[in-house]
Motif scaffolding. Structure first.
Motif, PDB file in Angstrom:
ATOM      1  N   ASN A  87     -22.107  33.951 -18.769  1.00 42.41           N
ATOM      2  CA  ASN A  87     -23.276  34.267 -17.956  1.00 42.41           C
ATOM      3  C   ASN A  87     -24.477  34.636 -18.825  1.00 42.41           C
ATOM      4  O   ASN A  87     -25.624  34.299 -18.501  1.00 42.41           O
ATOM      5  CB  ASN A  87     -22.956  35.404 -16.989  1.00 42.41           C
ATOM      6  N   ALA A  88     -24.220  35.344 -19.930  1.00 41.27           N
ATOM      7  CA  ALA A  88     -25.317  35.670 -20.845  1.00 41.27           C
ATOM      8  C   ALA A  88     -25.895  34.399 -21.458  1.00 41.27           C
ATOM      9  O   ALA A  88     -27.115  34.295 -21.666  1.00 41.27           O
ATOM     10  CB  ALA A  88     -24.827  36.619 -21.928  1.00 41.27           C
ATOM     11  N   ASP A  89     -25.041  33.429 -21.754  1.00 35.18           N
ATOM     12  CA  ASP A  89     -25.525  32.140 -22.276  1.00 35.18           C
ATOM     13  C   ASP A  89     -26.413  31.434 -21.258  1.00 35.18           C
ATOM     14  O   ASP A  89     -27.447  30.848 -21.611  1.00 35.18           O
ATOM     15  CB  ASP A  89     -24.333  31.247 -22.640  1.00 35.18           C
ATOM     16  N   LEU A  90     -26.000  31.455 -20.000  1.00 37.60           N
ATOM     17  CA  LEU A  90     -26.826  30.834 -18.958  1.00 37.60           C
ATOM     18  C   LEU A  90     -28.205  31.477 -18.922  1.00 37.60           C
ATOM     19  O   LEU A  90     -29.237  30.792 -18.807  1.00 37.60           O
ATOM     20  CB  LEU A  90     -26.140  30.963 -17.608  1.00 37.60           C
ATOM     21  N   ALA A  91     -28.231  32.804 -19.005  1.00 38.37           N
ATOM     22  CA  ALA A  91     -29.511  33.508 -18.990  1.00 38.37           C
ATOM     23  C   ALA A  91     -30.326  33.187 -20.239  1.00 38.37           C
ATOM     24  O   ALA A  91     -31.553  33.019 -20.175  1.00 38.37           O
ATOM     25  CB  ALA A  91     -29.262  35.014 -18.886  1.00 38.37           C
ATOM     26  N   MET A  92     -29.663  33.069 -21.369  1.00 39.76           N
ATOM     27  CA  MET A  92     -30.363  32.757 -22.613  1.00 39.76           C
ATOM     28  C   MET A  92     -30.999  31.373 -22.554  1.00 39.76           C
ATOM     29  O   MET A  92     -32.140  31.169 -22.999  1.00 39.76           O
ATOM     30  CB  MET A  92     -29.390  32.860 -23.787  1.00 39.76           C
ATOM     31  N   TYR A  93     -30.275  30.406 -21.996  1.00 37.05           N
ATOM     32  CA  TYR A  93     -30.845  29.054 -21.883  1.00 37.05           C
ATOM     33  C   TYR A  93     -32.023  29.040 -20.907  1.00 37.05           C
ATOM     34  O   TYR A  93     -32.980  28.277 -21.085  1.00 37.05           O
ATOM     35  CB  TYR A  93     -29.767  28.065 -21.442  1.00 37.05           C
TER      36      TYR A  93
END
Length: 811
Positions: free
Chosen positions: A530-536
């Motif tokens: 989920n943090a990766d999704l937010a980062m992208y």
């Protein structure tokens, strides 16, 4: 002299020689078997004693009767069967008794006595054999010669065993010859003592004549020969076994001596300390390394001191405070007591500069052996290895495994205190540009600089790890959002500061995505995802560096996964189709070719624009298979056209990175029959710049086939003149973005004019995309553009060749 005279005048020489041979063979067999019986034990000794008795008993008996057959008394002799058999039995039994006395004896006189008994057996057998002769008259005896014959058998028999029972080969032959002498001397002396002059032939029931006796003697001779050979083999086997045993004993002695020497050398020079403690707990034996490792006085004799005293002296030597020694000593003795009784080892860290491993090994009588190893370097190495296993080798930051451990520890704490955990994904924004422009060494310098900044900003409850490449992840335990925002601000500030390292000076920046436990996930895998999704999301939005996870991001990710699955299904079910957009000459308006445009009618969704599904195809790996399908379909269509127009096919950056693209183009042209000069591949400079040398190598191989290469979207990417210089492109395609304002924007017109001038100077034709008005076409015509395409000239779609042919005829 009477005996010698009797021997030569009264006997047949051939039979005498046979008797002597039998006698010698039996004697040799007897002595050989006697020696073997002497070396045997228990029941095997009894067996070999019996075999030796048979050998010499048969030999004496056979020698006697062969010699009697050789005797010429002046008439034919017959033999009583019973007395003849009895004489043989007497020889075997008495010889067995003598051999038993010899092999069981303990000194040389026992051997002589055993041989003398065999001498008695020789005499007894002889006179019993004379008694077996069937004849008439009166046999006269010479008492002196009779006594001499008996004495000769006993004396020589005793000497034969004395000589023959030694260990040497000479003793074997001496014993055999002496025993032969005993048998022959006794027999011929006894025969000389007998006077047959008053005897005459006589036949009786149960007697045997010389013929049958000869057969029996022949059989016995063969048996004796076999026994003699067997004794030779056994003697040789015994000799070899004795030699082997002697050699083994010598080797064992040498090995024992060597081991003793090595043990002494090992005790003196071994790296371990070694001490032997007795059952009373006192030190009885130790090597020099023992006190050296414990820090004790090397000149002091430690023999006799107790184990507690040794420990106390060691603690004092380690600079322990006097008041703490007794406390530490009690702890040390308690930890060692069980190991001393049952065996085991313990590691003591006396200081950072000395770590010892102490092992106790009980001996069994209450005593034990203590060994001491200095494992200081090993301890430091293990700590270094453990650190490397959980930290990144380049930056020194925790790695993924250490990051997971930190999350588990934080999770255990926050479940008790009710706090929250922020899982933060960090990605550098322009790191790839640094690697491409300045090299990987510069990239490593950037990573180390960023890591150093991260280490400098950390506080309690905060962790930053490098997961790989330019990807980092952070953990933050927090209670209020203000605390989390403050931490994120520190991260953003560290990323945004300019990096200067030697001649390198770059501004990197980064994108940050945040997911919070427990709202956004209950495990690390979900939170990181989920943090990766937010980062992208943060990376895609130009005005934001930090983005928090939102639930609709999951929906977008799900949609992309569904699209990826449908893309693979579309390949299998042939759901893609091609549209063609015409390309025309700006000056004449004639058609010069068609550009292939991929279309997808997604079931349940309708037509999906390439701008939506191409990025997903690149992410899921379907782009290569789609590219191969487009190339093959376009070449098949073009090969069927009635006019030899060119067909232009776009090649993605991922396709251009595959060396297989060369074979794909070659095989497609061969299978479809399309002429290479009718195929044009369009590549963007962005696709080339990823691995420039590899991409240009692939394009040169394809161009060598006769295929044209066009650089697409020129003016929007790097627009590098070096790229144009490095590869002779066949066409430059001017991006459509410049045409929208070319009619009334002088800057756009100037850019178009510059690109067209560049094409003319390089002798490379330029094709303008996105021509939608006559005014735009007029500008291109005035500025000398070669080709154009756009809605004004023709919308993408299927080609209706009938309409085109009719239009051509009417024109």
């Amino acid at each position: 002299m009477p005996v010698i005279d009797f021997f030569f005048k009264a006997h047949e020489p051939g039979l005498i020689l046979l008797a002597a041979a039998i006698c010698l063979i039996s004697s040799y067999a007897c002595i050989g078997l006697l020696r073997h019986a002497q070396r045997s034990r228990d029941h095997m000794r009894a067996i070999w004693t019996g075999v030796a008795a048979l050998a010499v008993g048969f030999g004496i008996w056979a020698t006697h009767f062969v010699a009697v057959l050789a005797f010429r008394p002046g008439f034919t002799l017959d033999y009583d069967l019973g007395l003849t058999a009895l004489s043989m039995l007497i020889a075997i039994v008495l010889c067995g008794a003598g051999i038993a006395v010899a092999v069981r004896g303990t000194n040389v006189w026992d051997r002589v006595l055993g041989g003398a008994v065999v001498g008695v057996a020789i005499s007894s057998m002889h006179y019993a054999g004379i008694g077996a002769l069937v004849m008439g008259g009166s046999l006269q005896w010479n008492p002196g010669l009779v006594a001499t014959s008996i004495l000769a058998g006993i004396v020589l028999g005793g000497l034969s065993f004395r000589f023959g029972m030694g260990q040497s080969l000479g003793g074997l032959f001496s014993g055999a010859l002496t025993l032969t002498g005993a048998i022959c001397a006794m027999h011929f002396t006894a025969m000389a003592a007998a006077d047959f002059s008053l005897c005459f032939p006589l036949s009786a029931d149960g007697s045997i004549d010389g013929f049958w006796l000869s057969l029996a003697l022949a059989f016995i001779s063969v048996l004796l020969l076999a026994l003699a050979l067997g004794s030779t083999v056994l003697d040789e086997a015994d000799r070899r076994r004795t030699e082997r045993e002697r050699d083994r004993q010598l080797r064992d002695a040498e090995r024992l001596s060597e081991v003793s020497g090595r043990l002494e050398l090992a005790l003196t020079n071994m790296a371990q300390g070694l001490g032997l403690f007795g059952a009373d707990g006192t030190l009885q034996l130790y090597n020099q390394r023992f006190p050296e490792l414990l820090g004790l006085d090397l000149e002091q004799d430690l023999t006799g001191i107790s184990f507690p005293q040794t420990c106390r002296m060691t603690l004092l030597g380690a600079n322990a405070e006097l008041e703490d020694v007794d406390v530490q000593l009690a702890e040390v003795l308690e930890s060692h007591q069980n190991l001393i009784r049952h065996g085991g080892e313990i590691v003591h860290k006396f200081s950072e500069d000395q770590v010892l491993r102490i092992s106790h090994n009980p001996v069994g009588d209450g005593s034990w052996v203590t060994t001491i190893d200095d494992i200081t370097e090993r301890h430091h190495s293990e700590r270094a290895i453990a650190h490397l296993a959980r930290h990144d080798s380049l930056t020194g930051l925790p790695n993924r495994a250490r990051y997971a451990e930190a999350f588990d520890w934080s999770l255990a704490k926050v479940k008790e205190n009710g706090r929250k955990i922020a899982v933060i994904a960090i990605d550098l924004d322009h790191f790839k540009d640094v690697n491409d422009s300045h090299g990987h060494a510069a990239g490593d310098a950037v990573l180390k600089s960023i890591a150093s900044r991260f280490n400098g900003l950390l506080r309690d409850g905060e962790v930053i790890a490098r997961l790989g490449g330019d990807e980092f992840a952070a953990l933050k335990e927090f209670t209020s959002m203000d605390g989390l925002r403050e931490f994120l601000g520190r991260l953003d500030e560290a990323l945004s500061r300019r990096i200067e390292d030697g001649e390198l000076a770059v501004s990197i920046g980064g994108s940050i995505g945040v997911a919070v436990y427990p709202e956004d996930g209950n495990d690390l895998s979900k939170l990181l995802s989920n943090a990766d999704l937010a980062m992208y999301r943060a990376k895609a939005e130009f005005d934001r560096h930090i983005c928090y996870y939102e639930r609709d991001m999951d929906e977008q990710a799900r949609q992309r996964r569904d699209m990826a699955r449908d893309l693979w299904s579309a390949l299998e079910q042939d759901d893609f189709y091609l549209a063609y957009q015409v390309q025309k000459s700006v000056l004449t308006g004639e058609t010069t070719g068609y550009e292939v445009l991929l279309r997808w009618n997604r079931p349940g969704h309708g037509n999906v624009p390439p701008s939506e599904f191409i990025p997903v195809a690149e992410e899921c790996g379907a782009i290569n298979a789609i590219g191969v399908w487009v190339l093959k379909r376009a070449c098949l269509d073009a090969a069927a056209w009635p006019e030899p127009y060119k067909v232009a096919v776009n090649v993605s950056g991922l396709q251009l990175a595959q060396i297989d693209l060369i074979d794909t183009v070659r095989n497609t042209l061969f299978m479809t029959g399309l002429a290479p000069e009718r195929l044009e591949l369009e590549v963007t400079e962005t696709a080339i710049i990823g691995d420039k040398h590899r991409a240009l190598h692939i394009l040169r191989q394809i161009k060598a086939m006769g295929v044209s290469i066009a650089i697409d979207d020129f003016g929007t990417g790097y627009s590098s003149l070096e790229t144009l210089r490095a590869f002779p492109f066949d066409k430059i395609k001017l991006d459509r973005s410049f045409m929208s304002e070319v009619e009334n924007n002088e800057q756009s017109k100037a850019i178009v004019r510059a690109i067209l001038a560049l094409g003319r100077s390089l002798s490379v034709p330029v094709l303008a995309e996105g021509v939608e008005t006559l005014a735009q076409l007029d500008v291109l015509r005035v500025e000398g553009c070669t080709e154009a395409q756009g809605f004004l000239l023709g919308r993408p779609g299927a080609i209706d060749w009938n309409d085109l042919l009719e239009a051509g005829l009417s024109a």
